[in-house]
Write an enzyme that holds these catalytic residues in place. Structure first.
Site, PDB file in Angstrom:
ATOM      1  N   HIS A 100       0.839  -1.188   0.000  1.00  0.00           N
ATOM      2  CA  HIS A 100       0.000   0.000   0.000  1.00  0.00           C
ATOM      3  C   HIS A 100       0.886   1.255   0.000  1.00  0.00           C
ATOM      4  CE1 HIS A 100      -3.812  -2.121   1.753  1.00  0.00           C
ATOM      5  NE2 HIS A 100      -3.356  -2.683   0.641  1.00  0.00           N
ATOM      6  N   GLU A 129       0.878   3.840   1.918  1.00  0.00           N
ATOM      7  CA  GLU A 129       1.365   4.183   3.257  1.00  0.00           C
ATOM      8  C   GLU A 129       2.564   3.316   3.628  1.00  0.00           C
ATOM      9  OE1 GLU A 129      -3.251   4.208   3.487  1.00  0.00           O
ATOM     10  OE2 GLU A 129      -1.694   3.159   2.368  1.00  0.00           O
TER      11      GLU A 129
END
Length: 170
Positions: free
Chosen positions: A94, A96
């Protein structure tokens, strides 16, 4: 008139700052970063910021050196996995996660920082952000993971939906 006289007589007027807000600015950057993603389903970008300075960025993509989805295909599609299910079955990290890994790789502390993301983090990313010391999450689009809100609430991480200015909710 010399410089001293000039400076002694200078009157600085406070003008209204017409620039975009910091939330608008960093959210636009997160959207730009998301455009690098090759994901077929959701392009996500993240920017970690502290003291109005960018520390690290990330977008959803496979690990370095691994083929991108546009060249290898989507394992989730091939296996018929629904959105939000079995997140571990995916070639990509992801946005993040990639931003946190970039900071770690280059020895940059994220303690006390804010992360701007195009989509609200999933609960896996929420756990990582909490342990990385992220204190505030600003996001543009919702993601249906109620555990994220609970984790942030219990750990006092501020979470803010930001749909202001020219940043549209999608």
């Amino acid at each position: 008139m010399d410089i001293k006289d000039y400076l002694d007589n200078l009157e600085i007027q406070q003008k209204r700052d017409n620039r975009e807000t910091w939330d608008e600015y960093f959210s636009k950057i997160a959207k730009l970063i998301a455009s690098r993603s090759t994901c077929f389903h959701r392009k996500v970008g993240a920017v970690i910021v502290k003291d109005k300075r960018i520390l690290a960025t990330g977008y959803n993509q496979p690990p370095s050196g691994f083929p991108h989805c546009d060249s290898i295909g989507c394992i989730r599609d091939d296996m018929g996995i629904e959105s939000g299910k079995n997140q571990e079955i995916c070639y990509a990290l992801h946005a993040e996660q990639n931003a946190l890994m970039q900071a770690a790789k280059f020895g940059i502390s994220t303690n006390g920082a804010t992360i701007y993301v195009t989509h609200k983090p999933c609960s896996v990313c929420a756990r990582l952000l909490i342990n990385a010391g992220i204190k505030k999450v600003v996001y543009l689009k919702d993601y249906p993971d109620p555990l994220t809100d609970f984790l942030f609430k219990v750990t006092n991480v501020e979470i803010k939906y930001f749909g202001g200015g020219s940043i549209e909710k999608g």
